[in-house]
Design an enzyme around this catalytic site. Structure first.
Site, mmCIF file in Angstrom:
data_model
loop_
_atom_site.group_PDB
_atom_site.id
_atom_site.type_symbol
_atom_site.label_atom_id
_atom_site.label_comp_id
_atom_site.label_asym_id
_atom_site.label_seq_id
_atom_site.Cartn_x
_atom_site.Cartn_y
_atom_site.Cartn_z
ATOM 1 N N HIS A 56 0.813 -1.138 -0.086
ATOM 2 C CA HIS A 56 0.019 -0.085 0.080
ATOM 3 C C HIS A 56 0.873 1.062 -0.014
ATOM 4 C CE1 HIS A 56 -3.557 2.457 1.838
ATOM 5 N NE2 HIS A 56 -3.028 3.064 0.942
ATOM 6 N N GLU A 110 0.565 8.301 -3.547
ATOM 7 C CA GLU A 110 1.388 7.844 -2.397
ATOM 8 C C GLU A 110 2.772 8.871 -2.286
ATOM 9 O OE1 GLU A 110 0.864 5.356 -0.166
ATOM 10 O OE2 GLU A 110 -1.094 5.492 -0.804
ATOM 11 N N HIS A 114 2.785 10.992 0.752
ATOM 12 C CA HIS A 114 3.711 10.767 1.985
ATOM 13 C C HIS A 114 5.092 10.593 1.493
ATOM 14 C CE1 HIS A 114 0.381 8.577 3.928
ATOM 15 N NE2 HIS A 114 0.025 8.158 2.591
#
Ligand code: AMP
Length: 221
Positions: A56, A110, A114
């Protein structure tokens, strides 16, 4: 003049420390639990992913449980930087969002949310490469199957799942659960912790909020 200089130095320190973080969560997901929910899923254009835990994300986190996000809007995801990794990412980091796609949107999300918060440690290529290297070192499905825990729609205790991963991978994981379409609690995500270099697993300084009952389903995929 000197005071101004000192002021800008300390401002600089505040700005740069705002981007720092204490550790990473390396999060793997069980595609069966992503897909059997009310929301359902769409397989990527490359086809149904293998029945293995998939990546993930790799998420910078603070020891107090909070995390930074979207740290640098000037450093957008650029697929040209990860061309050599794309094939491997399609296998181990597949998108399951609808409509069916090639994964760029998921990986871009992502990185933007992040990855940009770890850019003091890892550029875009090393961020994705680190996640792939960590993935190779932490075979969650093997750890579970070695302990007789299979994706067979049966229920297993959270404790036995954690112990199996600890034995197989070497570190205690955090677990996240979700519900399938009929409301059964099932394993959805496995959190491991990684040092700020993005290279080495560590014991977690803090775990995500537990959302699992004592016994949870491990659905087939
Ligand atoms: P994050 O924003 O990184 O904390 O992850 C949560 C978001 O990622 C949610 O919007 C999820 O729907 C999405 N997500 C999680 N797994 C996948 C996947 N395999 N493919 C596409 N989107 C995903």
């Amino acid at each position: 003049m000197k005071a101004l200089f000192l002021l800008s130095l300390s401002l600089l320190a505040v700005v740069s420390s705002a981007k720092d973080f204490d550790f990473f969560y390396f999060v793997q997901q069980w595609p069966g639990s992503y897909c059997d929910t009310k929301r359902s899923c769409c397989y990527p254009v490359t086809g149904k992913p293998d029945p293995i835990f998939t990546i993930h994300g790799l998420w910078p986190n603070y020891n107090d449980g909070t995390y930074p996000s979207n740290c640098d809007r000037q450093n957008d995801f650029d697929v040209r930087e990860i061309e050599d990794l794309e094939k491997t990412m399609q296998n181990y980091w597949p998108t399951l969002a609808c409509p069916s796609s090639n994964g760029l949107k998921f990986w871009g999300h992502e990185w933007d949310k992040h990855g940009t918060c770890a850019e003091s440690q890892l550029d875009q290529h090393s961020y994705f490469l680190s996640a792939l290297n960590l993935y190779k070192k932490a075979n969650i499905l093997k750890a579970l199957q070695d302990a007789g825990i299979d994706p067979d729609d049966r229920y297993y205790s959270v404790e036995s799942i954690k112990q199996a991963i600890k034995r197989g991978v070497g570190f205690t994981p955090g677990l996240e659960c979700n519900k399938d379409e009929s409301g059964n609690q099932q394993i959805s995500e496995v959190y491991l912790c990684v040092d700020t270099s993005g290279q080495e697993f560590i014991e977690c300084p803090t775990f995500p909020r537990i959302s699992c009952r004592k016994e949870i389903q491990f659905p087939s995929f």
